[in-house]
Design a protein around this motif. Structure first.
Motif, mmCIF file in Angstrom:
data_model
loop_
_atom_site.group_PDB
_atom_site.id
_atom_site.type_symbol
_atom_site.label_atom_id
_atom_site.label_comp_id
_atom_site.label_asym_id
_atom_site.label_seq_id
_atom_site.Cartn_x
_atom_site.Cartn_y
_atom_site.Cartn_z
ATOM 1 N N VAL A 1 -87.383 3.573 63.405
ATOM 2 C CA VAL A 1 -86.434 3.690 64.516
ATOM 3 C C VAL A 1 -87.206 4.087 65.761
ATOM 4 N N GLU A 2 -87.168 3.208 66.745
ATOM 5 C CA GLU A 2 -87.890 3.461 67.989
ATOM 6 C C GLU A 2 -87.068 4.345 68.938
ATOM 7 N N ALA A 3 -85.756 4.162 68.917
ATOM 8 C CA ALA A 3 -84.858 4.968 69.771
ATOM 9 C C ALA A 3 -83.564 5.233 69.008
ATOM 10 N N GLN A 4 -83.166 6.496 68.969
ATOM 11 C CA GLN A 4 -81.957 6.854 68.217
ATOM 12 C C GLN A 4 -80.694 6.337 68.896
ATOM 13 N N GLY A 5 -80.693 6.257 70.224
ATOM 14 C CA GLY A 5 -79.485 5.842 70.947
ATOM 15 C C GLY A 5 -78.413 6.924 70.877
ATOM 16 N N SER A 6 -77.230 6.595 71.285
ATOM 17 C CA SER A 6 -76.115 7.561 71.259
ATOM 18 C C SER A 6 -74.795 6.802 71.251
ATOM 19 N N ASP A 7 -73.782 7.441 70.657
ATOM 20 C CA ASP A 7 -72.439 6.864 70.657
ATOM 21 C C ASP A 7 -71.825 6.976 72.051
ATOM 22 N N GLU B 1 -65.233 6.351 80.929
ATOM 23 C CA GLU B 1 -65.999 5.674 79.876
ATOM 24 C C GLU B 1 -67.473 6.030 79.988
ATOM 25 N N ILE B 2 -68.044 6.462 78.869
ATOM 26 C CA ILE B 2 -69.483 6.673 78.762
ATOM 27 C C ILE B 2 -69.994 5.627 77.779
ATOM 28 N N PRO B 3 -70.719 4.622 78.254
ATOM 29 C CA PRO B 3 -71.120 3.529 77.366
ATOM 30 C C PRO B 3 -72.108 3.991 76.299
ATOM 31 N N PRO B 4 -72.081 3.357 75.120
ATOM 32 C CA PRO B 4 -73.036 3.719 74.067
ATOM 33 C C PRO B 4 -74.437 3.207 74.391
ATOM 34 N N GLN B 5 -75.422 3.899 73.829
ATOM 35 C CA GLN B 5 -76.812 3.481 73.932
ATOM 36 C C GLN B 5 -77.266 2.998 72.560
ATOM 37 N N ALA B 6 -77.857 1.812 72.529
ATOM 38 C CA ALA B 6 -78.194 1.180 71.255
ATOM 39 C C ALA B 6 -79.315 1.923 70.535
ATOM 40 N N MET B 7 -79.215 1.945 69.192
ATOM 41 C CA MET B 7 -80.328 2.380 68.356
ATOM 42 C C MET B 7 -81.284 1.194 68.215
ATOM 43 N N PRO C 1 -74.450 0.491 68.955
ATOM 44 C CA PRO C 1 -74.923 -0.725 68.275
ATOM 45 C C PRO C 1 -76.371 -0.538 67.818
ATOM 46 N N VAL C 2 -76.792 -1.410 66.908
ATOM 47 C CA VAL C 2 -78.174 -1.392 66.424
ATOM 48 C C VAL C 2 -78.874 -2.652 66.923
ATOM 49 N N ALA C 3 -79.961 -2.448 67.622
ATOM 50 C CA ALA C 3 -80.758 -3.572 68.112
ATOM 51 C C ALA C 3 -82.088 -3.594 67.352
#
Length: 333
Positions: free
Chosen positions: A183-189, A215-221, A167-169
C-alpha cells in the motif's frame, strides 16, 4: 289565646325582617305554624337561582346536607360549611367547571374555578415554552365541558453524517515481482454531512427541512502491484485457478515463540502451510495461495489478526524467509 298572639307577632316580625323575598310560608296567606317559627329560615343561591329553606341545622354544612345540596370537588361555598347558620342567611354556591386537560397527548379531567385558560394552566403548574401551542387561547374564558390542549413544540438542528468509502486504485510496478504488492497511500474515507432543521410536536417529528450540506471527498487507497518476473522459491502462485484475490497484511509466527502454542484453533499442528486469519474475512478451512509462501489452509486464529491480515505459520526448525508487508493472496475455494 296567648299562643296565637305570640305566633302572629313572630310571623309579623319575620315578615318585616325578610322584606319582599320572604319565604312562601309567610307570603302565601296561610296561618304560620309553630314548626315554622322553630326552624331557621335561610336561602341558597346556586346557579343564579335563589331558593328559601327552613332548617333546624346550626351550621351551613349541615343545612346544605339537609337540603340535599351535593357539593362536588372544586365547588366553593360562602360562608364556608363550618360557619354558623343565622336566620335570613343567604348561602352562595359557586360550582366548579369540568375541564379535560390534554398535555403532550396525556389526558386528565379536572374541576376548576379559574376564569381563563391561562389561569387554569397556572393553577395546574403548567408552564409554556416559547413555541408551545395552547387551544383555546390563554385569554379564553373557561367553560364547563371545555377541552384544553397543550402541544409542546420544539426546534432542533440535527446533523447527519454519511461515510463515503475510499476507493482502491492500483498501480503496476514492473520492478516488483508479480504476486507482490504494498500500500503506497492509505487514503481516507469521505464524509457527506447534512444539516436539518427539525420541528417536534409532542416529541414527534412534524417537519424536517435540510438547510445545508457539506461534502469531504474520499481519498483513494493506492496499492502498488508487482508486474515484474516472479521470484521462484517454491511459493509461486502463477498459473493457478482462483476465485478471488485479496490484498492483506501478512506476518509470520512459529510455535514456542512469544507464547505461541503448538496446536491451532482447529486442532492442527502449527506448521508450514497453516495460516491464521480473521474468520469474518476468510472462513476457516479455506484453501489459498500466498506468493512467496505457497499453498496453505486457513486453520488458525489470533487475537491480533483482525480484518485484512494473515499470519503465516513456520515450523520451529525453519528460519522464516518471509518479510512482513502487504501481499495479494489468492482464494482457491
Amino acid at each position: 289565646m296567648g299562643v296565637v298572639i305570640t305566633a302572629i307577632f313572630a310571623a309579623a316580625s319575620l315578615a318585616s325582617l325578610w322584606g319582599p323575598e320572604a319565604p312562601s310560608a309567610l307570603s302565601s296567606g296561610r296561618a304560620p305554624q309553630l314548626g315554622d317559627i322553630a326552624d331557621i329560615p335561610w336561602a341558597i343561591k346556586d346557579g343564579g337561582m335563589l331558593i328559601w329553606h327552613f332548617t333546624k341545622a346550626t351550621t351551613v354544612g349541615d343545612a346544605l346536607a339537609q337540603a340535599g345540596i351535593h357539593l362536588d370537588i372544586g365547588d366553593e361555598v360562602f360562608p364556608p360549611p363550618n360557619a354558623p347558620l343565622s336566620p335570613g342567611l343567604t348561602v352562595m354556591v359557586k360550582r366548579a367547571k369540568d375541564v379535560e386537560l390534554v398535555v403532550e397527548g396525556q389526558r386528565r379531567r379536572l374541576r376548576t374555578q379559574m376564569a381563563t385558560v391561562g389561569a387554569l394552566l397556572w393553577e395546574e403548574g403548567i408552564s409554556l415554552g416559547p413555541w408551545d401551542e395552547v387551544e383555546p387561547r390563554p385569554d379564553a374564558v373557561v367553560k364547563d365541558g371545555m377541552v384544553v390542549r397543550v402541544v409542546r413544540v420544539g426546534l432542533a438542528r440535527v446533523v447527519e453524517e454519511e461515510t463515503v468509502p475510499r476507493p482502491v486504485a492500483y498501480r503496476d510496478d514492473g520492478s516488483l515481482p508479480i504476486g507482490q504488492s504494498y500500500v503506497e497511500a492509505q487514503g481516507s474515507d469521505g464524509v457527506v454531512r447534512r444539516y436539518y432543521d427539525v420541528v417536534y410536536r409532542d416529541g414527534q417529528v412534524a417537519q424536517r427541512v435540510m438547510v445545508k450540506q457539506e461534502e469531504i471527498p474520499p481519498q483513494a487507497m493506492v496499492v502498488v502491484r508487482g508486474a515484474g518476473p516472479p521470484i521462484s522459491h517454491g511459493g509461486g502462485c502463477e498459473g493457478i485457478s482462483y476465485k478471488r484475490a485479496l490484498t492483506v497484511w501478512a506476518t509470520w509466527y512459529q510455535p514456542g515463540v512469544n507464547g505461541v502454542g503448538y496446536t491451532t484453533a482447529t486442532g492442527l499442528p502449527v506448521t508450514m502451510g497453516v495460516v491464521a486469519v480473521d474468520p469474518a474475512v476468510i472462513s476457516l478451512g479455506t484453501r489459498l495461495c500466498v506468493p512467496g509462501y505457497g499453498m496453505a489452509v486457513a486453520a488458525d486464529t489470533g487475537s491480533g489478526i483482525r480484518g485484512y491480515m494473515i499470519d503465516l505459520a513456520y515450523p520451529p526448525w525453519v528460519v522464516p524467509n518471509w518479510h512482513t508487508g502487504y501481499v495479494t493472496i489468492y482464494i482457491l475455494d
